[in-house]
Design a protein around this motif. Structure first.
Motif, PDB file in Angstrom:
ATOM      1  N   GLY A 208       0.796  -1.214   0.000  1.00  0.00           N
ATOM      2  CA  GLY A 208       0.000   0.000   0.000  1.00  0.00           C
ATOM      3  C   GLY A 208       0.832   1.269   0.000  1.00  0.00           C
ATOM      4  O   GLY A 208       0.534   2.211  -0.734  1.00  0.00           O
ATOM      5  N   ARG A 225      -6.945   4.911   2.054  1.00  0.00           N
ATOM      6  CA  ARG A 225      -6.342   3.604   2.349  1.00  0.00           C
ATOM      7  C   ARG A 225      -7.206   2.880   3.377  1.00  0.00           C
ATOM      8  O   ARG A 225      -7.423   3.360   4.479  1.00  0.00           O
ATOM      9  CB  ARG A 225      -4.916   3.786   2.846  1.00  0.00           C
ATOM     10  N   PRO A 227      -7.843  -0.787   5.448  1.00  0.00           N
ATOM     11  CA  PRO A 227      -7.287  -2.109   5.795  1.00  0.00           C
ATOM     12  C   PRO A 227      -8.150  -3.222   5.215  1.00  0.00           C
ATOM     13  O   PRO A 227      -9.383  -3.139   5.194  1.00  0.00           O
ATOM     14  CB  PRO A 227      -7.318  -2.118   7.330  1.00  0.00           C
ATOM     15  N   GLU A 238      -4.149  -3.982   1.801  1.00  0.00           N
ATOM     16  CA  GLU A 238      -4.775  -2.667   1.849  1.00  0.00           C
ATOM     17  C   GLU A 238      -5.594  -2.475   0.587  1.00  0.00           C
ATOM     18  O   GLU A 238      -5.210  -2.954  -0.485  1.00  0.00           O
ATOM     19  CB  GLU A 238      -3.727  -1.553   1.947  1.00  0.00           C
TER      20      GLU A 238
END
Length: 284
Positions: A208, A225, A227, A238
């Protein structure tokens, strides 16, 4: 990167060939007009020949119309995109002048349909590889960035003017056949490449940070971004969510592929956005 650019160069040439075939084999002899600046050049050349006995070349007119547009694109859109668009116009002009004009059919409906198919395919693959056929594509992109309105409005305005002019100068039937060509062209472009102005890319990656840095180094776009975890591997990932214009899609694909070849990207149509989305006239 050299391989990508070489492929894009070849695709631009192939797209120009298909656009030239569309005009010289189908549309010119039938007096059916294409979309965008190509249609403007085509109907201008037809009027000059039929009413003023002046022999003007569609290819040369197309080239001349694109000179101020190329300057605008260089300043407002970006050099890479504009260079390939200029190359597309140059090659199309060359092919329009070298490929002989001939009639494959006397059936005007066949000419309108197949002219639209060949033209739409030529435009579609050119757009798919991060370039354009110049003309209205660049003008609409600049206006859309400034006003944040759908690009389709500007295409509709110009193409509507072409249809009305074709009906006024020749006869309403020609306008209807031109409308058939424009419809087929649009449908083929949609099949080959998207015409949607904004797209959302959801990038699932194990890198990421690297992918984010690579995108920010080449594009000015915000990234969210999120998770994520792989259901099969149970490994941490990500998901990077980013909204781009269709003109940036080719560049985004290559950036992500270079930063993480094992990433997975899902592209979806964005019908609307709220909040901040950078336009060309806004400072960063």
């Amino acid at each position: 990167m050299f391989i990508f650019e070489a492929k894009r160069f070849i695709i631009v040439i192939i797209g120009a060939i298909f656009n030239a075939i569309s005009l010289n084999f189908f549309l010119e002899q039938a007096n059916v007009f294409a979309s965008g600046f190509t249609g403007v050049a085509q109907i201008s050349a037809s009027i000059a020949t039929d009413f003023f006995d002046i022999d003007l070349s569609t290819g040369v007119l197309l080239f001349l119309l694109n000179i101020p547009v190329a300057i605008l694109g260089w300043i407002k859109v970006g050099r890479g995109f504009t260079v390939y668009s200029i190359l597309s116009v140059i090659f199309m002009t060359i092919f329009l002048e070298t490929i002989p004009i001939q009639s494959l059919s006397d059936n005007i409906i066949l000419n309108a349909v197949f002219g639209g198919i060949f033209g739409g395919f030529g435009v579609g693959i050119t757009l798919k590889w991060g370039a354009s056929t110049g003309g209205m594509d660049i003008v609409a992109m600049v206006l859309s960035r400034l006003k944040d309105r759908p690009i389709g409005i500007y295409f509709l305005t110009l193409n509507g003017a072409i249809i009305v002019l074709a009906g006024m100068v020749y006869d309403p039937e020609k306008a209807l056949y031109t409308l058939v060509t424009l419809y087929v062209t649009t449908r083929v472009i949609d099949a080959v490449h998207t015409r949607h102005e904004k797209l959302t890319a959801m990038i699932v990656t194990a890198k990421g940070q690297e992918v984010t840095k690579a995108i920010h180094a080449n594009m000015v776009r915000g990234i969210t971004r999120i998770p994520a975890r792989g259901a099969f591997t149970d490994e941490d990932r990500e998901m990077l969510m980013i909204v781009v214009t269709r003109y940036e899609l080719y560049d985004l694909e290559n950036i992500v592929k270079e930063a993480d070849p094992n990433s997975f990207t899902n592209i979806v149509q964005t019908t609307g956005i709220f909040g901040f989305f950078r336009r060309e006239d806004e400072k960063v």
